[in-house]
Design an enzyme around this catalytic site. Sequence first.
Site, PDB file in Angstrom:
ATOM      1  N   CYS A 226      82.007 -36.618  14.292  1.00  0.00           N
ATOM      2  CA  CYS A 226      81.749 -37.741  15.207  1.00  0.00           C
ATOM      3  C   CYS A 226      82.642 -38.936  14.901  1.00  0.00           C
ATOM      4  O   CYS A 226      82.969 -39.191  13.753  1.00  0.00           O
ATOM      5  CB  CYS A 226      80.309 -38.221  15.070  1.00  0.00           C
ATOM      6  SG  CYS A 226      79.104 -36.963  15.413  1.00  0.00           S
TER       7      CYS A 226
ATOM      8  N   ARG B 182      89.617 -35.452  15.276  1.00  0.00           N
ATOM      9  CA  ARG B 182      88.543 -35.123  14.335  1.00  0.00           C
ATOM     10  C   ARG B 182      87.630 -34.024  14.869  1.00  0.00           C
ATOM     11  O   ARG B 182      86.841 -33.471  14.134  1.00  0.00           O
ATOM     12  CB  ARG B 182      87.704 -36.379  14.061  1.00  0.00           C
ATOM     13  CG  ARG B 182      88.502 -37.496  13.426  1.00  0.00           C
ATOM     14  CD  ARG B 182      87.681 -38.747  13.334  1.00  0.00           C
ATOM     15  NE  ARG B 182      86.630 -38.608  12.358  1.00  0.00           N
ATOM     16  CZ  ARG B 182      86.665 -39.082  11.121  1.00  0.00           C
ATOM     17  NH1 ARG B 182      87.722 -39.748  10.726  1.00  0.00           N
ATOM     18  NH2 ARG B 182      85.673 -38.914  10.297  1.00  0.00           N
TER      19      ARG B 182
ATOM     20  N   TRP C  74      79.993 -34.785  17.719  1.00  0.00           N
ATOM     21  CA  TRP C  74      80.078 -33.383  17.288  1.00  0.00           C
ATOM     22  C   TRP C  74      78.640 -33.000  16.971  1.00  0.00           C
ATOM     23  O   TRP C  74      78.052 -33.472  15.994  1.00  0.00           O
ATOM     24  CB  TRP C  74      80.977 -33.272  16.058  1.00  0.00           C
ATOM     25  CG  TRP C  74      81.320 -31.878  15.671  1.00  0.00           C
ATOM     26  CD1 TRP C  74      82.350 -31.119  16.151  1.00  0.00           C
ATOM     27  CD2 TRP C  74      80.643 -31.053  14.709  1.00  0.00           C
ATOM     28  NE1 TRP C  74      82.357 -29.885  15.544  1.00  0.00           N
ATOM     29  CE2 TRP C  74      81.319 -29.815  14.656  1.00  0.00           C
ATOM     30  CE3 TRP C  74      79.532 -31.238  13.882  1.00  0.00           C
ATOM     31  CZ2 TRP C  74      80.926 -28.777  13.823  1.00  0.00           C
ATOM     32  CZ3 TRP C  74      79.136 -30.202  13.051  1.00  0.00           C
ATOM     33  CH2 TRP C  74      79.836 -28.986  13.034  1.00  0.00           C
TER      34      TRP C  74
ATOM     35  N   ASN D  70      76.912 -41.910  13.313  1.00  0.00           N
ATOM     36  CA  ASN D  70      77.551 -40.766  12.638  1.00  0.00           C
ATOM     37  C   ASN D  70      76.673 -40.381  11.465  1.00  0.00           C
ATOM     38  O   ASN D  70      76.193 -41.256  10.754  1.00  0.00           O
ATOM     39  CB  ASN D  70      78.913 -41.160  12.048  1.00  0.00           C
ATOM     40  CG  ASN D  70      80.014 -41.111  13.059  1.00  0.00           C
ATOM     41  OD1 ASN D  70      79.761 -40.925  14.244  1.00  0.00           O
ATOM     42  ND2 ASN D  70      81.228 -41.304  12.612  1.00  0.00           N
ATOM     43  N   GLY D  71      76.506 -39.096  11.247  1.00  0.00           N
ATOM     44  CA  GLY D  71      75.731 -38.655  10.084  1.00  0.00           C
ATOM     45  C   GLY D  71      74.453 -37.967  10.512  1.00  0.00           C
ATOM     46  O   GLY D  71      74.305 -37.559  11.668  1.00  0.00           O
TER      47      GLY D  71
ATOM     48  N   GLU E 106      93.773 -18.441   2.343  1.00  0.00           N
ATOM     49  CA  GLU E 106      94.147 -19.564   3.206  1.00  0.00           C
ATOM     50  C   GLU E 106      94.805 -19.062   4.497  1.00  0.00           C
ATOM     51  O   GLU E 106      94.553 -19.596   5.580  1.00  0.00           O
ATOM     52  CB  GLU E 106      95.054 -20.518   2.411  1.00  0.00           C
ATOM     53  CG  GLU E 106      95.733 -21.620   3.202  1.00  0.00           C
ATOM     54  CD  GLU E 106      94.793 -22.566   3.929  1.00  0.00           C
ATOM     55  OE1 GLU E 106      93.577 -22.492   3.742  1.00  0.00           O
ATOM     56  OE2 GLU E 106      95.296 -23.361   4.742  1.00  0.00           O
TER      57      GLU E 106
ATOM     58  N   LYS F  92      93.419 -19.891   8.315  1.00  0.00           N
ATOM     59  CA  LYS F  92      94.229 -20.518   9.375  1.00  0.00           C
ATOM     60  C   LYS F  92      94.132 -19.719  10.662  1.00  0.00           C
ATOM     61  O   LYS F  92      93.958 -20.254  11.740  1.00  0.00           O
ATOM     62  CB  LYS F  92      95.692 -20.577   8.956  1.00  0.00           C
ATOM     63  CG  LYS F  92      96.354 -21.710   8.304  1.00  0.00           C
ATOM     64  CD  LYS F  92      95.957 -23.108   8.440  1.00  0.00           C
ATOM     65  CE  LYS F  92      94.555 -23.454   8.072  1.00  0.00           C
ATOM     66  NZ  LYS F  92      94.315 -24.396   7.053  1.00  0.00           N
TER      67      LYS F  92
ATOM     68  N   GLU G 286      90.690 -19.996  12.381  1.00  0.00           N
ATOM     69  CA  GLU G 286      90.456 -21.314  12.961  1.00  0.00           C
ATOM     70  C   GLU G 286      91.129 -21.510  14.298  1.00  0.00           C
ATOM     71  O   GLU G 286      90.539 -22.050  15.218  1.00  0.00           O
ATOM     72  CB  GLU G 286      91.036 -22.397  12.040  1.00  0.00           C
ATOM     73  CG  GLU G 286      90.252 -22.695  10.826  1.00  0.00           C
ATOM     74  CD  GLU G 286      90.910 -23.841  10.060  1.00  0.00           C
ATOM     75  OE1 GLU G 286      91.930 -23.605   9.416  1.00  0.00           O
ATOM     76  OE2 GLU G 286      90.394 -24.964  10.139  1.00  0.00           O
TER      77      GLU G 286
ATOM     78  N   HIS H  13      87.345  -0.989  -2.370  1.00  0.00           N
ATOM     79  CA  HIS H  13      85.949  -1.020  -2.813  1.00  0.00           C
ATOM     80  C   HIS H  13      85.003  -1.316  -1.652  1.00  0.00           C
ATOM     81  O   HIS H  13      83.879  -1.754  -1.866  1.00  0.00           O
ATOM     82  CB  HIS H  13      85.783  -2.041  -3.940  1.00  0.00           C
ATOM     83  CG  HIS H  13      86.563  -1.670  -5.160  1.00  0.00           C
ATOM     84  ND1 HIS H  13      86.227  -0.616  -5.974  1.00  0.00           N
ATOM     85  CD2 HIS H  13      87.722  -2.166  -5.675  1.00  0.00           C
ATOM     86  CE1 HIS H  13      87.107  -0.498  -6.946  1.00  0.00           C
ATOM     87  NE2 HIS H  13      88.031  -1.428  -6.781  1.00  0.00           N
TER      88      HIS H  13
ATOM     89  N   LYS I   7      87.689 -32.265  12.098  1.00  0.00           N
ATOM     90  CA  LYS I   7      88.700 -32.511  11.063  1.00  0.00           C
ATOM     91  C   LYS I   7      88.063 -32.972   9.767  1.00  0.00           C
ATOM     92  O   LYS I   7      88.493 -32.601   8.687  1.00  0.00           O
ATOM     93  CB  LYS I   7      89.693 -33.560  11.575  1.00  0.00           C
ATOM     94  CG  LYS I   7      90.817 -33.901  10.615  1.00  0.00           C
ATOM     95  CD  LYS I   7      91.772 -32.744  10.455  1.00  0.00           C
ATOM     96  CE  LYS I   7      92.842 -33.005   9.404  1.00  0.00           C
ATOM     97  NZ  LYS I   7      93.433 -31.741   8.928  1.00  0.00           N
TER      98      LYS I   7
END
Length: 617
Positions: free
Chosen positions: A2, A27, A75, A105-106, A490, A494, A497, A513, A612
């Site tokens: 947010c 964000r 968000w 926010n939060g 990583e 990527k 996402e 395995h 973000k």
Amino acid sequence: MCGIVGYVGRGDAVASVLEGLKRLEYRGYDSAGVCFKSEDNTLNLYKKQGKLANLKRALVGVDHFSHSSIGHTRWATHGEVNDLNAHPHLSDTLTTSEMISIVHNGIVENAKEIRDELKGQGFSFKSDTDSEVFLALVQREIRNLSESEKPVVAVCRAFKYIRGNSAFVVQGRNFPELIAVKRGAPLVCGNSDNRDDILVSSDPYALAGVVNTLFFPHDDTVTVLHSSNDVGSMDPVIEFFDLEGNATTGFDTKQQLIDVTTTDKGEFEHYMLKEIYEQPKLIRSLRDYYFSPEGQEMLKNSQEFKPERVHITACGTAYYAGLGIKTFIESIDNIPCQVDLASEFRYRNPLISNKDLGLFISQSGETADTLAAQELCKERGLLTAAIVNVEGSTLYRKSDNNLLIKAGIEIGVASTKAYTLQVLTGRLFSNAMAGKKLDKVLGERFLLLADRISDLLAKVDMIKEIAEEIYNYKGYFYTGRGKYYPSALEGALKLKEIAYVHAEGYAAGELKHGPIALIDEEIVNIAIIGPELYEKTLSNIEEIKARKGVIVGIGPEGDDSAKEICDYYVPLNFKGLEELSPLYVNVANQLLAYYMAKFKGTDIDKPRNLAKSVTVE
Ligand code: F6R
């Protein structure tokens, strides 16, 4: 996550708020809204699910010139994504003194409890959000104010009921100022040099180009932003109070470092691509910075650290950077090092002692889980250090020691340059902690890495062609061994996402395995073939190939035996890069993910569902 923007002043408040919200789009958000005060002091609310463009469409034909406005990009956490749950929230009471709007926010952790209590007192709620309880609390406290008490007192009283990490900005029909308050969530404010524009936001980027000196209120500090229209030329336009209403110095001051002119995409189609291409230059400037007296000073404290153990905590990409840094700490410093996901760390009652060092890695410095891990380490008496990008962020301010990664603002939601610079800064940190001076050899290795990445970027077409061949498969395994394992993790993150396909990072020797059961002709294996454990890695690839998996090898240049067993091959010159070579491989992974997403046609800079900076736990 947010985003908050608030404006009071002589200018066009809604235009400023919309510009700020536009900057905060990176964000991640799912709805946006503004509330503005018209000349007769009424509060006007417009909010829309979806992109900012929807909100702007709703404002077409509306006279929204105003000197006071608050805005928000949401968000969703509590309540589904719809217009009603979007912020701001506006009270619909008929009593004008209680007519207020808020943005938040939060997370309000005790929202249900407060909501039930307020319902019993006759308050009703329109949305499913936790935020709306604060709106009602402030209304109630305004109602209970004595004649001599100001609205800021009501905000202080209301905030005392709130549990969890939150930042709020309150706008009122009957008071000209904006009132902001925060705990554990980012908030920044400032005014233009001529005092005409007074702004508050959750992110300094929203204030760039307008505000030069930034104020960061501490937790439980209330910020009152007065319009320059309403105060005399000598009166402060921004004031800070504690929750008892006393003036306080509970804030930090910092110069704005973000320059809006350097934050456009330039010739690049996406910020992510621009940020991938920035890496060679940033590696060189990171090296120059840490070789300069200022950088040496920043590393100085690390030379004194003699911890028994190091505990690294971080989230997502920063966690994978932590896995890379662990290999440095263990091999260069000979100190046991453990890497934890910040969201798990504090819930497993970790065995940490005050002889250990807590090391936190974060691009934003605002990730709620990482901040909570830091708090736990501080409570247990550990020395803390952060490898962080945003100077002045909460993590930065709360750490005993900081090492900046100097990546500049990262706008693409998928982190690229920050990862590279986090790992490199970790390399410098491990060097300093080993009591070593920065030597020429290490400096030259940084420069070699920058050069090799430049060469790879110049050959991007080769990766683009592979991306075009493989982007439509069913699933992807990224494999690597030893120091290349974090690059495999990583690389897969990527791709997930930004291309919205299933991808997993695996240690190459571990596939047999279990996951090898998934391999068939519809699965691609992106196999990192490093110079170490070379033969074993090739055997692992053969196992995939025998099950008809498609192989994309990323391996040594001029190596025909590796190339032969792969369907596609990205040749890299590893020579001389040593422990930095996983970062070189990672750039190939970044490009591969980028072009696969581009062929899929996804929203690369703002992938769905992602934020973000994750400021909720
Ligand atoms: C992935 C990504 C995230 C972040 C994570 C931590 O591309 O960007 O996984 O790495 O949310 O964020 P910071 O580094 O800001 O703490």
